[in-house]
Write a protein that holds these residues in place. Structure first.
Motif, mmCIF file in Angstrom:
data_model
loop_
_atom_site.group_PDB
_atom_site.id
_atom_site.type_symbol
_atom_site.label_atom_id
_atom_site.label_comp_id
_atom_site.label_asym_id
_atom_site.label_seq_id
_atom_site.Cartn_x
_atom_site.Cartn_y
_atom_site.Cartn_z
ATOM 1 N N LEU A 578 14.142 -6.635 6.686
ATOM 2 C CA LEU A 578 15.102 -7.424 5.904
ATOM 3 C C LEU A 578 14.669 -8.887 5.843
ATOM 4 N N VAL A 579 14.186 -9.396 6.969
ATOM 5 C CA VAL A 579 13.763 -10.802 7.031
ATOM 6 C C VAL A 579 12.537 -11.043 6.151
ATOM 7 N N VAL A 580 11.579 -10.122 6.193
ATOM 8 C CA VAL A 580 10.343 -10.292 5.421
ATOM 9 C C VAL A 580 10.632 -10.372 3.934
ATOM 10 N N LEU A 581 11.596 -9.593 3.460
ATOM 11 C CA LEU A 581 11.892 -9.555 2.025
ATOM 12 C C LEU A 581 12.931 -10.588 1.619
ATOM 13 N N ASP A 582 13.579 -11.215 2.597
ATOM 14 C CA ASP A 582 14.596 -12.236 2.305
ATOM 15 C C ASP A 582 13.918 -13.590 2.121
ATOM 16 N N CYS A 583 14.699 -14.573 1.729
ATOM 17 C CA CYS A 583 14.172 -15.931 1.557
ATOM 18 C C CYS A 583 15.277 -16.925 1.925
ATOM 19 N N LYS A 584 14.987 -18.203 1.788
ATOM 20 C CA LYS A 584 15.971 -19.251 2.061
ATOM 21 C C LYS A 584 16.247 -20.024 0.778
ATOM 22 N N PRO A 585 17.466 -20.085 0.305
ATOM 23 C CA PRO A 585 18.683 -19.455 0.869
ATOM 24 C C PRO A 585 18.625 -17.949 0.741
ATOM 25 N N THR A 586 19.453 -17.287 1.511
ATOM 26 C CA THR A 586 19.378 -15.840 1.648
ATOM 27 C C THR A 586 19.646 -15.100 0.341
ATOM 28 N N ARG A 587 19.069 -13.901 0.241
ATOM 29 C CA ARG A 587 19.337 -13.009 -0.886
ATOM 30 C C ARG A 587 20.471 -12.036 -0.571
ATOM 31 N N LEU A 588 21.024 -12.128 0.627
ATOM 32 C CA LEU A 588 22.099 -11.222 1.006
ATOM 33 C C LEU A 588 23.318 -11.402 0.104
ATOM 34 N N SER A 589 23.914 -10.298 -0.289
ATOM 35 C CA SER A 589 25.157 -10.362 -1.064
ATOM 36 C C SER A 589 26.312 -10.754 -0.157
ATOM 37 N N GLU A 590 27.431 -11.116 -0.749
ATOM 38 C CA GLU A 590 28.603 -11.507 0.041
ATOM 39 C C GLU A 590 29.042 -10.363 0.944
ATOM 40 N N GLN A 591 29.095 -9.170 0.362
ATOM 41 C CA GLN A 591 29.483 -8.020 1.167
ATOM 42 C C GLN A 591 28.423 -7.711 2.212
ATOM 43 N N GLY A 592 27.182 -7.967 1.853
ATOM 44 C CA GLY A 592 26.111 -7.740 2.805
ATOM 45 C C GLY A 592 26.206 -8.665 3.999
ATOM 46 N N ILE A 593 26.587 -9.914 3.787
ATOM 47 C CA ILE A 593 26.740 -10.874 4.887
ATOM 48 C C ILE A 593 27.848 -10.420 5.828
ATOM 49 N N ILE A 594 28.932 -9.949 5.252
ATOM 50 C CA ILE A 594 30.059 -9.493 6.073
ATOM 51 C C ILE A 594 29.654 -8.266 6.893
ATOM 52 N N THR A 595 29.013 -7.328 6.226
ATOM 53 C CA THR A 595 28.583 -6.106 6.923
ATOM 54 C C THR A 595 27.593 -6.434 8.032
ATOM 55 N N LEU A 596 26.645 -7.301 7.725
ATOM 56 C CA LEU A 596 25.614 -7.638 8.705
ATOM 57 C C LEU A 596 26.188 -8.409 9.882
ATOM 58 N N SER A 597 27.177 -9.255 9.629
ATOM 59 C CA SER A 597 27.770 -10.026 10.726
ATOM 60 C C SER A 597 28.439 -9.103 11.743
ATOM 61 N N LYS A 598 29.082 -8.064 11.263
ATOM 62 C CA LYS A 598 29.732 -7.115 12.177
ATOM 63 C C LYS A 598 28.686 -6.399 13.027
ATOM 64 N N TYR A 599 27.556 -6.107 12.412
ATOM 65 C CA TYR A 599 26.531 -5.410 13.176
ATOM 66 C C TYR A 599 25.842 -6.342 14.164
ATOM 67 N N LEU A 600 25.520 -7.565 13.732
ATOM 68 C CA LEU A 600 24.736 -8.464 14.583
ATOM 69 C C LEU A 600 25.477 -8.865 15.851
ATOM 70 N N SER A 601 26.804 -8.958 15.782
ATOM 71 C CA SER A 601 27.545 -9.311 16.996
ATOM 72 C C SER A 601 27.319 -8.260 18.076
ATOM 73 N N GLY A 602 27.314 -6.995 17.685
ATOM 74 C CA GLY A 602 27.023 -5.943 18.663
ATOM 75 C C GLY A 602 25.559 -5.889 19.033
ATOM 76 N N TYR A 603 24.685 -6.140 18.051
ATOM 77 C CA TYR A 603 23.248 -6.121 18.316
ATOM 78 C C TYR A 603 22.875 -7.171 19.358
ATOM 79 N N LEU A 604 23.461 -8.378 19.267
ATOM 80 C CA LEU A 604 23.175 -9.432 20.235
ATOM 81 C C LEU A 604 23.649 -9.036 21.625
ATOM 82 N N PHE A 605 24.790 -8.347 21.698
ATOM 83 C CA PHE A 605 25.264 -7.850 22.987
ATOM 84 C C PHE A 605 24.235 -6.916 23.617
ATOM 85 N N GLU A 606 23.690 -6.012 22.786
ATOM 86 C CA GLU A 606 22.745 -5.026 23.310
ATOM 87 C C GLU A 606 21.454 -5.692 23.764
#
Length: 753
Positions: A578-606
């Motif tokens: 995802l990072v390799v194909l993304d750029c700054k500012p991000t290409r993530l959609s609004e819904q994608g940011i929300i979905t990813l935020s829910k996942y990353l909080s758990g990913y950081l815990f792990e």
């Protein structure tokens, strides 16, 4: 024994001395002495093959002289048999067009022809400057010698073993001589010029042609009625096969009359069908061994004969191909002939649908995948021949080829060669995994030539790539070839992406613990291979073309995989894509940011649970590097989307609140649901982010969210909850102090403890 014990460097002088005595004995008045000399020379040739090329002229002259004296060998055939065996050995060192198809060390069904004299001939050899004339003189002597056996054979109720051996050796010698002349013809120069010296002589003598037509081919076939015993019938079958081989080898020079050609064609058909030898078990073994001699001539023969004979010969040939054992020499010989009839050469064009050959070509092509699977990994040399043929076929099966559709359809039969899924979802790995590197390379290269490599075979290859037994070099070679196929337009982009997502999401990294407790677990680790695989996949995907378009395709695919909560290594690999194909500012959609935020909080815990936190005084560089590897994708995403970081920080605070109010309400992590563990995980994740310079700058913009987390921890630590023991309170107090220290480095005030 003396010859065996000699060092190779010392063989030449010793052989020269010995041969002088042998040649002297070959001219002795006593026949027994002369025959013993031929035996000695045969031993010399066995252990020092160049001796024939050094003294070919004298050797052939002496053989000619001894064979002319027929007054003795009809009475004592054992002596003649020994001499003829030595002659066959000598003549077998001549170059010829005969292919070897019955050797276990065969290289691609006889694609490379090795000649003993070329390998072993020393620089001081006199070569074959005068051998052509000697060989021409030898042929009539051999034919007459063969004819001398006819009266004795016809007057005896059985063909005795000694007479058979002599007749067989004579025919073999004639065949080898004819093969030598054929080699000269096919090289486009007279046989006499093979030595690069000597006069230009005619390639073939019409006198010899007449002699063969009258005295050899004219009496063919021997024992035409097959009415004798099984053993005798089999012996006559062997002799007839060699005569047929001689006829086929020289038929283009002698221009046989039509009736003779018909007679040989009829015999060839009957021989292929197995009706010219006995039906006994030994007869079938004899048939399988000697029918090999005729199969190399089938490709050229079917191009020359009339349509009716072509159909008959192809039908008989195909019956052999379909009926013989997959691992037999007969099958290898058939494959060699099939390759000649499938792959167009300089003198061959593709047949049209009306040609009888076309129908059989389709039959052979359709049989190849199943044959490959039947061979498995137990017969690697045979499998390699089939794979080589499939590769050659793919290279020729372009859009203009009549075989292109058949080659495309072949991929639906090859899945079991790589891997297949059974009903319960288990994967069965095919023989590809256990074949040698050379065979695997042939199979991999063949994938490129499918003009539309579909998802069915790609899925089979993907699961094959996930097998722990597969060498990592083979894995990356598969990716390399598939990327070339995609670049050439042979794979759809959706199937190409799906293949890579399957690899990254299902690759089983061993051991599962990043820092295994058992040393043996560390030795079997394939984590380095998976990291290299991740980098390779990222490189391939980044070279597809429009990164924005590829990102749109991949975004939801990656999210779907992440929501399945794959192991940490697999999740990190997907985030890196995802990072390799993304750029700054991000290409993530609004819904994608929300979905990813829910996942990353758990990913950081792990991440913080799997990677021990470094001691500040005894920091371990390897731990820091490992931590950076798993956290780095998150840092890139936070740098490109501050909104994503803000949502993750808010979710971390919410996780602590939910955990304190309902310890069983959050079940993402498997590392415990008590408050102290949740708080320690959040604080450790924040400290890891604070260590990164870029993220530290970004997180400074979200001090309010960090302070809010600190306040939640402070409130929980100050509460009078009866569910919290002293140890948990101590852990929470320590976590609060650590986070407070970091927060103090940020501007503005923080709550007092």
């Amino acid at each position: 024994m003396v010859l065996c014990s000699l060092v190779q460097d010392n063989q030449g002088p010793f052989v020269s001395l010995m041969v002088a005595y042998i040649f002297n004995a070959m001219t002795h008045l006593a026949v027994d002495v002369r025959l013993m000399a031929f035996k000695f020379f045969d031993l010399v040739v066995q252990y020092y093959p160049p001796s024939f090329s050094l003294y070919a002229d004298k050797v052939l002259q002496n053989y000619e002289d001894i064979l002319r004296k027929n007054q003795f060998y009809l009475e004592d055939k054992a002596k003649l048999r020994s001499a003829l065996a030595g002659l066959v050995r000598c003549l077998s060192l001549l170059p010829c067009n005969k292919r070897k198809v019955d050797s276990s060390e065969e290289n691609m069904a006889g694609q490379k022809i090795l000649h003993a004299f070329e390998l072993d001939m020393p620089a001081e050899s006199s070569g074959f400057s005068s051998i052509t004339k000697k060989l021409k003189d030898l042929v009539p002597v051999l034919v007459n010698c063969f004819q001398d056996f006819f009266p004795s054979v016809h007057h005896m109720p059985l063909l005795d073993a000694q007479s058979f051996d002599c007749m067989h050796s004579i025919l073999q010698s004639i065949d080898l001589v004819v093969g030598f002349f054929g080699y000269g013809i096919h090289q486009g120069k007279p046989a006499s010029q093979l030595s690069y010296e000597g006069p230009d002589e005619a390639i073939w003598d019409h006198t010899i042609s007449s002699l063969l037509l009258k005295k050899l081919f004219g009496v063919f076939p021997l024992n035409p009625t097959n009415h004798l015993s099984e053993k005798v019938d089999d012996r006559f079958f062997i002799l007839n096969i060699v005569i047929t081989e001689i006829f086929l080898r020289c038929s283009e020079w002698i221009c046989p009359p039509g009736f003779l050609l018909e007679k040989f064609l009829q015999y060839i058909e009957n021989a292929l069908l197995g009706s010219t030898c006995s039906d006994s078990r030994s007869g079938k073994a004899v048939w399988e061994k000697h029918i090999l001699l005729l199969l190399p001539f089938i490709p050229k023969l079917v191009l020359q004969v009339a349509s009716d004979w072509k159909s008959c010969l192809l039908q008989a040939f195909t019956k052999i191909f379909e009926g013989c054992n997959p691992q037999s020499s007969l099958k290898l010989a058939c494959l060699s002939a099939i390759e000649e009839m499938l792959i167009p050469g300089d003198d061959m064009v593709y047949p049209d649908a009306s040609d009888p050959l076309f129908e059989y070509q389709i039959t052979w092509i359709r049989a190849l995948p199943q044959l490959l699977i039947l061979l498995g990994d137990k017969h690697p040399s045979s499998s390699q021949v089939v794979l080589h043929l499939l590769l050659r076929l793919g290279q020729c099966a372009n859009s203009s080829s009549p075989f292109s559709r058949e080659y495309e359809n072949m991929q639906y039969s090859l899945d079991k060669f790589y891997s297949s899924c059974v009903d319960r979802g288990d994967v069965y790995y095919g023989p590809f995994i256990r074949l040698s590197w050379d065979s695997q390379e042939l199979a991999i290269c063949g994938l490129y030539y499918f003009s539309n490599l579909g998802p069915f075979l790609l899925k089979s290859i993907a699961f094959c790539c996930l097998c722990s037994e597969l060498e990592h070099l083979v894995l990356f070679r598969i990716i390399e070839v598939l990327h070339s196929a995609f670049s050439a337009g042979h794979i759809q982009i959706a199937d190409y992406i799906s293949f890579f997502m399957t690899l990254l999401s299902r690759f089983k990294v061993l051991p599962e613990n990043i820092y295994p407790d058992v040393e043996s677990d560390a030795k079997i680790s394939n984590r380095g291979t998976f990291k290299l695989l991740t980098n390779t996949v990222c490189s391939c995907l980044s070279r597809i073309g429009d990164d924005s378009l590829v990102f749109q395709i991949l975004e939801q695919v990656i999210f779907d995989q992440l929501l399945l909560k794959p192991p940490l290594d697999n999740a990190c690999a997907l985030l890196r894509v995802l990072v390799v194909l993304d750029c700054k500012p991000t290409r993530l959609s609004e819904q994608g940011i929300i979905t990813l935020s829910k996942y990353l909080s758990g990913y950081l815990f792990e991440v913080v649970h799997c990677i021990p936190e470094d001691d500040e005084e005894n920091s371990l560089p390897t731990h820091q590097q490992t931590c950076c590897y798993y956290m780095l994708p998150c840092f890139f995403l936070f740098d490109r989307s501050p909104k994503l970081l803000k949502l993750v920080l808010n979710l971390m605070g919410s996780l602590i609140t939910e955990s304190s109010s309902s310890p069983s309400s959050h079940s993402y992590t498997q590392y415990g649901n008590d408050n102290s563990n949740q708080i320690n995980a959040v604080v450790s994740a924040l400290l890891l982010m604070h260590k990164d310079t870029k993220v530290r700058k970004i997180i400074s913009s979200f001090k309010e969210e960090v302070v809010h987390i600190l306040q939640i921890i402070h409130s929980l630590q100050s509460s009078d909850s009866e569910n919290m023991n002293f140890e948990e309170r101590h852990k929470i107090q320590c976590a609060y102090s650590r986070l407070k220290l970091v927060t103090c480095m940020l501007p503005n005030e923080v709550p007092a403890s």
